[in-house]
Scaffold this active site. Structure first.
Site, short mmCIF file in Angstrom:
data_model
loop_
_atom_site.label_atom_id
_atom_site.label_comp_id
_atom_site.label_asym_id
_atom_site.label_seq_id
_atom_site.Cartn_x
_atom_site.Cartn_y
_atom_site.Cartn_z
N SER A 1 0.83 -1.19 0.00
CA SER A 1 0.00 0.00 0.00
C SER A 1 0.87 1.25 0.00
O SER A 1 2.03 1.22 0.42
CB SER A 1 -0.89 0.02 1.24
OG SER A 1 -1.55 1.26 1.38
N TYR B 1 -3.53 -1.74 9.95
CA TYR B 1 -3.37 -1.90 8.50
C TYR B 1 -1.98 -1.44 8.08
O TYR B 1 -1.26 -2.15 7.37
CB TYR B 1 -4.44 -1.10 7.77
CG TYR B 1 -4.35 -1.15 6.27
CD1 TYR B 1 -4.88 -2.22 5.55
CD2 TYR B 1 -3.73 -0.13 5.56
CE1 TYR B 1 -4.81 -2.26 4.17
CE2 TYR B 1 -3.64 -0.16 4.18
CZ TYR B 1 -4.19 -1.23 3.49
OH TYR B 1 -4.09 -1.27 2.12
#
Length: 280
Positions: free
Chosen positions: A149, A162
């Site tokens: 990400s 996350y």
């Protein structure tokens, strides 16, 4: 956008395993690989979605595809599913670790179980699949693709678990890459920016329950098909790192080298967007 679908035969008849492949980037990449002639194996939790995708790939791309219901956080389930696909297709040429979940909650308000669940899917899921597939990948001099990400470079508030899982992926797979030197196996880490996927529809919150969240409207939101195309092109070139950013390179440099300035300039914009529409 015009794409030279059959310009390359690199993936023709190659066996590609995609985890979390029924929606978003995973589904788009499955279709792109099918266009290139690959044989597909899709891991997902939704059997109906798997059946529909396999039928779609056969009908629209004449693809040989297998859909297997598999929870990547369950190491035994992963080992059994990988053994089944190797029995059917003979091996694995490309592993795409795409399965992932997210959350929306401050670290102080997030139950330990949420951290454990995020890590179980995002980190351990990729580890389980990689260890199970590695003997075949080594034999075929294959490729491992890992969906990370942009938060690796520009961490977003309220995503502590996350963000941590994505940093952990880089630590693991950069180490693995060094261990696989001279084996012929390539490891490519992919860092997409904000992408229009279904991930936000089942976001974990601090107490472990799920709730849909509106999309973040900061910058241009990429289409899954465009991200999949970029990943496909990167895989053709066997790249090591692919950063697909809605936040330009200057912001990433500021985040890395001047973190306090980044927080001062950018994070208030994220907070403002989040308070008005939420994050994706």
């Amino acid at each position: 956008m015009y794409r030279k679908v059959f310009a390359s035969k690199v993936f023709d008849r190659k066996v590609v395993l995609i985890t979390g492949g029924c929606a978003g980037i995973g589904r788009a990449l499955a279709e792109r690989m099918a266009q290139a002639g690959a044989r597909l194996v899709i891991f997902d939790l939704d059997q109906n979605a798997l059946d529909g995708l396999v039928q779609h790939l056969a009908d629209h791309h004449n693809a040989d595809a297998l859909g297997l219901r598999c929870d990547v956080s369950d190491v035994i389930a992963v080992q059994q599913a990988v053994a089944l696909m190797v029995e059917r297709f003979g091996g694995i040429d490309v592993l795409v670790n795409n399965a992932g979940i997210t959350h929306r909650s401050r670290v102080a308000d997030t139950h330990l179980g949420v951290f454990e669940r995020i890590m179980a899917v995002n980190f351990y899921g990729a580890l389980h699949c990689t260890q199970a597939a590695l003997p075949s990948l080594l034999a075929r001099r294959g490729q491992i693709i890992v969906l990370s990400s942009l938060s690796q470079y520009a961490p977003v508030p309220d995503r502590g678990a996350y963000n941590a899982s994505k940093h952990a992926l880089h630590g693991l797979f950069e180490t693995l890459r060094s261990e696989l030197t001279d084996t012929g196996v390539n490891v490519m880490l992919v860092c997409p920016g904000y992408t229009a996927t279904d991930l936000r529809k089942n976001v974990l919150v601090g107490d472990g329950s799920t709730a849909p969240q509106p999309a973040l409207t900061m910058g241009r939101v990429a289409a899954p098909q465009d991200v999949a195309e970029a990943i496909y092109q990167g895989a053709l070139k066997r790249r090591r790192l692919l950063v697909l950013s809605n936040i330009d390179w200057r912001a990433r440099l500021v985040a890395r080298w001047f973190p306090r300035l980044f927080e001062h300039l950018l994070l208030p914009r994220l907070a403002s967007s989040r308070s008005s529409q939420g994050a994706s």
